[in-house]
Design a protein around this motif. Structure first.
Motif, PDB file in Angstrom:
ATOM      1  N   CYS A  89       4.204  59.837  41.820  1.00  0.00           N
ATOM      2  CA  CYS A  89       4.525  58.856  42.870  1.00  0.00           C
ATOM      3  C   CYS A  89       6.036  58.761  43.051  1.00  0.00           C
ATOM      4  O   CYS A  89       6.576  59.091  44.099  1.00  0.00           O
ATOM      5  N   ARG A 139       2.388  45.336  48.695  1.00  0.00           N
ATOM      6  CA  ARG A 139       1.166  45.058  47.934  1.00  0.00           C
ATOM      7  C   ARG A 139       0.361  43.936  48.571  1.00  0.00           C
ATOM      8  O   ARG A 139      -0.870  43.990  48.631  1.00  0.00           O
ATOM      9  N   VAL A 148      -3.864  50.734  48.453  1.00  0.00           N
ATOM     10  CA  VAL A 148      -2.756  51.629  48.117  1.00  0.00           C
ATOM     11  C   VAL A 148      -2.050  52.020  49.402  1.00  0.00           C
ATOM     12  O   VAL A 148      -2.700  52.422  50.379  1.00  0.00           O
ATOM     13  N   THR A 158      -0.124  54.468  51.482  1.00  0.00           N
ATOM     14  CA  THR A 158       0.089  55.917  51.535  1.00  0.00           C
ATOM     15  C   THR A 158       1.447  56.202  52.139  1.00  0.00           C
ATOM     16  O   THR A 158       1.779  55.715  53.234  1.00  0.00           O
ATOM     17  N   HIS A 207       2.805  45.780  40.032  1.00  0.00           N
ATOM     18  CA  HIS A 207       2.239  47.114  40.216  1.00  0.00           C
ATOM     19  C   HIS A 207       2.881  47.828  41.394  1.00  0.00           C
ATOM     20  O   HIS A 207       3.347  47.206  42.357  1.00  0.00           O
ATOM     21  N   GLY A 228       2.277  52.219  45.765  1.00  0.00           N
ATOM     22  CA  GLY A 228       1.771  53.540  46.108  1.00  0.00           C
ATOM     23  C   GLY A 228       0.711  54.082  45.186  1.00  0.00           C
ATOM     24  O   GLY A 228      -0.108  54.913  45.598  1.00  0.00           O
ATOM     25  N   CYS A 229       0.691  53.616  43.909  1.00  0.00           N
ATOM     26  CA  CYS A 229      -0.301  54.147  42.966  1.00  0.00           C
ATOM     27  C   CYS A 229      -0.850  53.088  42.027  1.00  0.00           C
ATOM     28  O   CYS A 229      -1.648  53.428  41.128  1.00  0.00           O
ATOM     29  N   LEU A 230      -0.440  51.826  42.156  1.00  0.00           N
ATOM     30  CA  LEU A 230      -0.914  50.699  41.340  1.00  0.00           C
ATOM     31  C   LEU A 230      -0.553  50.847  39.866  1.00  0.00           C
ATOM     32  O   LEU A 230      -1.163  50.223  39.000  1.00  0.00           O
TER      33      LEU A 230
END
Length: 653
Positions: free
Chosen positions: A491, A504, A539, A541, A459, A462-464
């Protein structure tokens, strides 16, 4: 000497072990100096007595009934058994005597009972594991179904969090027994009928009448005094004499540590002492972390690490681009040693099948070579583990991180990637690196926490969103695994697969730090499960890129020369003897460093570092260059470069 360790409010104690070599001894009664060989011989006589009595105890109580009685923790009268194994065995009435005609004191019997009691207590876990596997034997031992996995975990005490690799390895052991005996074993004692007893002296069970230890004034040495026999099979107490052995402490033992009685063992014709010591360390926190170091495992790039910070508003940001620990050359050396060991074992098995008495000498030579190769593999793995652990902790110290998060890959089994890749994955030293990392990090008060590895590389940090993995950044349409691209238009993150993984891991650890649990027996910190609500907050940023439209001058311009010139000495160098014509003029002195040594060919077996011609081919592996030239690491951020004193100097011409 005092065994109490003074501790501050923010400190706790830790007991560790250091290895030392006992080189000589002095017999106190006669003043005779004992050489290393004589000392090894006398310790061996004493170890033979202890191992013989310990083996007799194990032969008598190697069964399910006695092991369950010892593991219950209470005696026949309902009283709690002592924690010391030798005292528990005496409470149960399990005694042992030396051979007839041999005279030993009670402390020698204590060491034998302690060694046997520890072995009986440790086999209880294997007995419960084997019983659970046999009670829920699957229809296909090679592949369990989901219901069969749930059943076997319920049948094993504490099986909910037990690694699947442990259950699989025990299943394979039972399958081997079934293929040989055409039936399943009754219990672990039939599966493991033979038990080994190590030749060692557990001096920690003794008091001052058998052994004492005292630290010198300079705190760098200790004096070990113990009673040793003067002959094999001593027949009277006069055959035991006091021997004083000076031991130099390793530099890793702190000056304020409390030294305990060691464990003596004979290995490779030398007497070695495993010195236990207790020293104060800072307390580590389970929660409350704001700066964390995330670590991801790899193959050629053994470790990829970077820092993440938890902001006050709950957002997680990264600090820097991360770093890497590459050990391609050392891993290539490890791969060649493994292939060399497999070749030696194949030849040994072939000679065994031939059953020719004329080949016994060759088998003995092969056995010695196998031991040497195994020792070299062990030393290489140990050096690699310590180097990687020290580098990781240095990175955490540099960024002032209070916790290191790394994924728990103990249950990972390589499969489906080809025989070469699967073998490389199974030969990595992740477990050793993790243990060394916990040991080194504890000295600085840094917690080491393992997190679930699921979807850390799959994943987007930044946004999964599930990532698309490609072969390289300049080949976005070719499927691969090294380069990751986020398909989310909002993203757009892309980067190295390992660089995204450590982001992650660090974000997951910071978001789930309230779910960190501490194992009561080992003290290991671990996050066992991923909570969806907390995972949505994990997440990273992206920080906005700083852009300055105003290009006006804000400071003095760095002075530059009219033309580039090499840096030279500020004063002329001293006169040197005249040499052959054509040499370089006076100026920078030659370092005299030659090129890295390279061998004549690349098929060198397991004796030099080279790049293999088959399988994986790590870059930067020079032939015969050694370990430290092949463990490349990104320097910590506190390693500032040396100031350049020639910035304001112009050309001398």
């Amino acid at each position: 000497m005092s065994r109490k360790l003074p501790l501050a409010e923010s400190e706790t104690s830790r007991t560790a072990c250091a290895r030392a070599l006992v080189r000589t001894g002095v017999e106190e009664k006669t003043g005779e100096v004992l050489a290393g060989a004589a000392l090894v011989e006398r310790v061996g006589w004493c170890a033979d007595l202890v191992s013989g009595m310990a083996g007799a105890l194990l032969d008598e109580h190697w069964n399910t009934t006695d092991v369950d009685m010892l593991a219950s923790g209470v005696d026949a009268g309902g009283r709690k058994l002592p924690s010391n194994a030798w005292m528990a065995l005496r409470r149960l009435g399990w005694t042992v005597a030396p051979p007839e005609g041999v005279q030993v004191n009670d402390r020698i019997v204590r060491m034998a009972q302690e060694q046997a009691g520890r072995a009986l207590r440790s086999v209880k876990w294997r007995a419960d594991l084997t019983a659970g596997v046999l009670a829920t034997w699957p229809a296909d031992p090679r592949k369990r179904t989901g219901d069969e996995w749930n059943a076997v975990r319920e049948a094993i005490p504490g099986g909910e969090h037990l690694l699947s690799t442990v259950i699989r390895s025990r299943t394979r052991q039972v399958v081997s027994f079934e293929c040989e005996k055409s039936r399943l074993p009754a219990d672990v004692f039939e599966l493991e009928p033979e038990h080994r007893v190590a030749r060692m002296l557990l001096l920690s069970t003794c008091d001052g009448q058998q052994a004492t230890i005292e630290r010198s004034d300079d705190r760098r040495r200790v004096l070990l005094r113990l009673q040793l026999p003067t002959r094999p099979g001593p027949q009277a107490y006069r055959d035991w004499t006091w021997v004083a052995c000076p031991i130099t402490l390793p530099p890793t033992v702190p000056l304020d540590a409390v030294i305990h009685l060691p464990t003596l063992r004979v290995a490779g014709g030398k007497l070695r002492a495993d010195l236990a010591y207790t020293h104060p360390i800072p307390k580590t926190k389970r929660t409350g972390h704001t700066v964390a170091l995330g670590v991801d495992w790899g193959l050629n790039t053994l470790l990829s690490a970077g820092t993440a910070q938890l902001q006050e508003d709950g957002q997680i940001t990264t600090l820097g681009a991360g770093a890497q620990f590459r050990a391609a050359g050392a891993l290539a050396k490890q791969c060649r040693l493994r292939r060399h060991s497999e070749h030696l074992h194949a030849r040994t098995d072939h000679y065994t099948r031939l059953a020719d008495p004329a080949l016994e000498d060759k088998q003995a030579v092969l056995a010695q070579e196998i031991r040497c190769v195994s020792e070299r593999r062990s030393n290489l793995n140990d050096a690699l583990a310590w180097s990687a652990a020290r580098w990781t902790v240095d990175q955490a110290i540099a960024v002032r991180a209070t916790v290191i998060y790394l994924e728990d890959l103990r249950s990972m089994e390589a499969g489906g990637m080809g025989r070469t890749h699967n073998t490389r994955m199974s030969q990595t030293v992740r477990g050793q690196i993790t243990d060394r990392m916990r040991h080194v990090a504890a000295e600085s008060g840094i917690a080491v926490v393992t997190v679930p590895p699921r979807n850390t590389s799959k994943h987007c940090p930044g946004c999964l969103t599930p990532l698309r993995h490609r072969k390289a950044p300049d080949r976005p349409t070719v499927n691969g695994w090294k380069w990751a691209i986020c398909p989310n238009p909002g993203c757009g993150w892309q980067g190295d697969r390992d660089q995204g993984a450590w982001r992650r891991i660090a974000a997951r650890g910071l978001a789930h730090q309230t779910k960190t649990v501490v194992d009561k027996t080992s003290g290991i910190m671990v996050i066992r499960k991923v909570v969806d609500k907390l995972e949505a907050k994990a997440v990273v940023t992206a920080e906005p890129k700083a852009s300055r439209k105003d290009r006006s001058k804000t400071g003095p311009t760095r002075p530059r020369t009219n033309r580039p010139a090499p840096r030279r000495r500020g004063v002329p160098s001293p006169t040197r003897p005249c040499g052959p014509a054509g040499k370089r003029p006076e100026g920078h002195a030659s370092t005299g460093r030659t090129r890295l040594p390279r061998a004549a060919h690349r098929h060198q077996g397991g004796h030099t570092i080279s790049r293999p011609t088959t399988g994986h081919r790590p870059r930067g592996a020079a032939l015969g260059a050694g370990f430290h030239l092949h463990a490349h690491a990104s320097p910590p951020r506190w390693a500032e470069p040396t100031p350049d004193t020639t910035v304001h100097m112009g050309s001398l011409s």
